[in-house]
Design a protein around this motif. Structure first.
Motif, PDB file in Angstrom:
ATOM      1  N   LEU A  63      51.888  46.171  50.294  1.00 44.00           N
ATOM      2  CA  LEU A  63      52.452  45.197  49.568  1.00 44.00           C
ATOM      3  C   LEU A  63      51.348  44.869  48.388  1.00 44.00           C
ATOM      4  CD1 LEU A  63      54.659  43.030  50.100  1.00 44.00           C
ATOM      5  CD2 LEU A  63      52.738  41.247  50.707  1.00 44.00           C
ATOM      6  N   PRO A  64      51.417  45.901  47.415  1.00 44.33           N
ATOM      7  CA  PRO A  64      50.474  46.024  46.366  1.00 44.33           C
ATOM      8  C   PRO A  64      50.482  45.047  45.227  1.00 44.33           C
ATOM      9  CG  PRO A  64      51.922  47.975  45.875  1.00 44.33           C
ATOM     10  CD  PRO A  64      52.360  47.002  47.335  1.00 44.33           C
ATOM     11  N   ALA A  65      51.718  44.470  44.832  1.00 44.04           N
ATOM     12  CA  ALA A  65      51.739  43.639  43.645  1.00 44.04           C
ATOM     13  C   ALA A  65      52.028  42.282  44.349  1.00 44.04           C
ATOM     14  CB  ALA A  65      52.970  44.013  42.833  1.00 44.04           C
ATOM     15  N   HIS A  66      51.701  41.650  45.288  1.00 44.31           N
ATOM     16  CA  HIS A  66      52.276  40.459  45.866  1.00 44.31           C
ATOM     17  C   HIS A  66      51.276  39.944  46.937  1.00 44.31           C
ATOM     18  CE1 HIS A  66      56.139  41.769  44.295  1.00 44.31           C
ATOM     19  NE2 HIS A  66      56.541  40.387  44.027  1.00 44.31           N
ATOM     20  N   THR A  67      51.081  38.565  46.816  1.00 46.67           N
ATOM     21  CA  THR A  67      50.465  37.920  48.196  1.00 46.67           C
ATOM     22  C   THR A  67      51.184  37.893  49.235  1.00 46.67           C
ATOM     23  OG1 THR A  67      50.438  35.640  47.568  1.00 46.67           O
ATOM     24  CG2 THR A  67      48.559  36.904  46.788  1.00 46.67           C
ATOM     25  N   PRO A  68      51.289  37.951  50.443  1.00 45.64           N
ATOM     26  CA  PRO A  68      52.203  37.620  51.524  1.00 45.64           C
ATOM     27  C   PRO A  68      53.001  36.350  51.259  1.00 45.64           C
ATOM     28  CG  PRO A  68      50.224  38.319  52.599  1.00 45.64           C
ATOM     29  CD  PRO A  68      49.937  38.061  51.225  1.00 45.64           C
ATOM     30  N   GLY A  69      52.247  35.331  50.884  1.00 47.35           N
ATOM     31  CA  GLY A  69      53.112  33.991  50.518  1.00 47.35           C
ATOM     32  C   GLY A  69      53.969  34.156  49.490  1.00 47.35           C
ATOM     33  N   ALA A  70      53.460  34.584  48.303  1.00 45.25           N
ATOM     34  CA  ALA A  70      54.329  34.810  46.993  1.00 45.25           C
ATOM     35  C   ALA A  70      55.584  35.677  47.280  1.00 45.25           C
ATOM     36  CB  ALA A  70      53.531  35.435  46.075  1.00 45.25           C
ATOM     37  N   ALA A  71      55.347  36.837  48.376  1.00 46.42           N
ATOM     38  CA  ALA A  71      56.532  37.640  48.624  1.00 46.42           C
ATOM     39  C   ALA A  71      57.337  36.817  49.494  1.00 46.42           C
ATOM     40  CB  ALA A  71      55.853  38.930  49.254  1.00 46.42           C
ATOM     41  N   ALA A  72      56.912  36.082  50.300  1.00 46.82           N
ATOM     42  CA  ALA A  72      57.975  35.358  51.171  1.00 46.82           C
ATOM     43  C   ALA A  72      58.694  34.312  50.441  1.00 46.82           C
ATOM     44  CB  ALA A  72      57.021  34.582  52.325  1.00 46.82           C
ATOM     45  N   THR A  73      58.477  33.772  49.303  1.00 50.54           N
ATOM     46  CA  THR A  73      58.915  32.686  48.765  1.00 50.54           C
ATOM     47  C   THR A  73      59.902  33.546  48.182  1.00 50.54           C
ATOM     48  OG1 THR A  73      56.715  31.374  48.508  1.00 50.54           O
ATOM     49  CG2 THR A  73      58.695  30.844  46.753  1.00 50.54           C
ATOM     50  N   GLU A  74      59.494  34.608  47.391  1.00 48.86           N
ATOM     51  CA  GLU A  74      60.881  35.571  46.622  1.00 48.86           C
ATOM     52  C   GLU A  74      61.831  35.827  47.550  1.00 48.86           C
ATOM     53  OE1 GLU A  74      60.743  39.381  44.041  1.00 48.86           O
ATOM     54  OE2 GLU A  74      58.810  38.095  44.008  1.00 48.86           O
TER      55      GLU A  74
END
Length: 199
Positions: A147-158
């Motif tokens: 997941l190189p360009a996101h934090t898990p939280g930001a990715a989950a929101t998206e």
């Protein structure tokens, strides 16, 4: 010998009856009388489980989250972690008859939540539960370097925002099931780079 009552079955029966009322008549159609007619239960039997209209609506909203959890946990594990994650995401979309039923009910509650804090709170519980599942899975990808360009939280929101949008578009018949699948898979493939990036 006293008759054994299957409370899970009774709960499932009530869920289907309340949801059918909501899908046909909206939240205004949910009354103990209407639920009695729809379910075949007596008013007294319904009140044993759900004493008033507020309890019925809270139950109906809570069962949306329960159905989502059941569908996610029923997804077979293939061993391909990215594919398994995609499969879990797909079962939260209205891509089959069962998924469409509970997401039609979800959409009714979303509309009500705009002006009613109780419904907003119920929707918030569903959002937090699903978000936690997404964050956990994406956190595993992050620890592997996938997941190189996101934090898990930001990715989950998206991803969660995309799922909500795709669900609405599907319920309104604005896109096909295949378009929804392609869109979701493309978004995940841009976000999760997969085993090739593993150290």
């Amino acid at each position: 010998m006293p008759r054994i009552v299957d409370h899970d079955q009774r709960r499932a029966e009530l869920t289907e009856a309340v949801w059918s009322l909501i899908r046909e008549q909206g939240l205004a159609g949910v009354t103990i009388r209407n639920l009695s007619q729809r379910s075949g239960w007596s008013s007294g039997a319904i009140r044993h489980y759900l004493p008033n209209r507020e309890a019925i609506l809270a139950f109906a909203a809570g069962q949306i989250g329960e159905r989502a959890r059941q569908r996610i946990h029923a997804v077979p594990v293939t061993g391909d972690q990215v594919q398994d994650f995609l499969n879990c995401l797909e079962v939260t979309l209205p891509l089959d008859g069962e998924g469409r039923v509970w997401l039609e009910v979800w959409l009714v509650f979303v509309g009500a939540a705009v002006s009613d804090q109780d419904f907003a709170d119920a929707e918030g519980v569903l959002y937090r539960d699903l978000n936690a599942v997404f964050v956990e899975a994406l956190g595993q990808f992050d620890r592997r370097g996938w997941l190189p360009a996101h934090t898990p939280g930001a990715a989950a929101t998206e991803i969660h925002a995309l799922l909500d949008g795709l669900s609405v578009h599907l319920l309104l018949h604005q896109i096909t099931r295949e378009q929804a699948r392609v869109t979701l898979r493309a978004a995940v493939s841009r976000m999760v780079v997969g085993p090739a990036a593993s150290p």
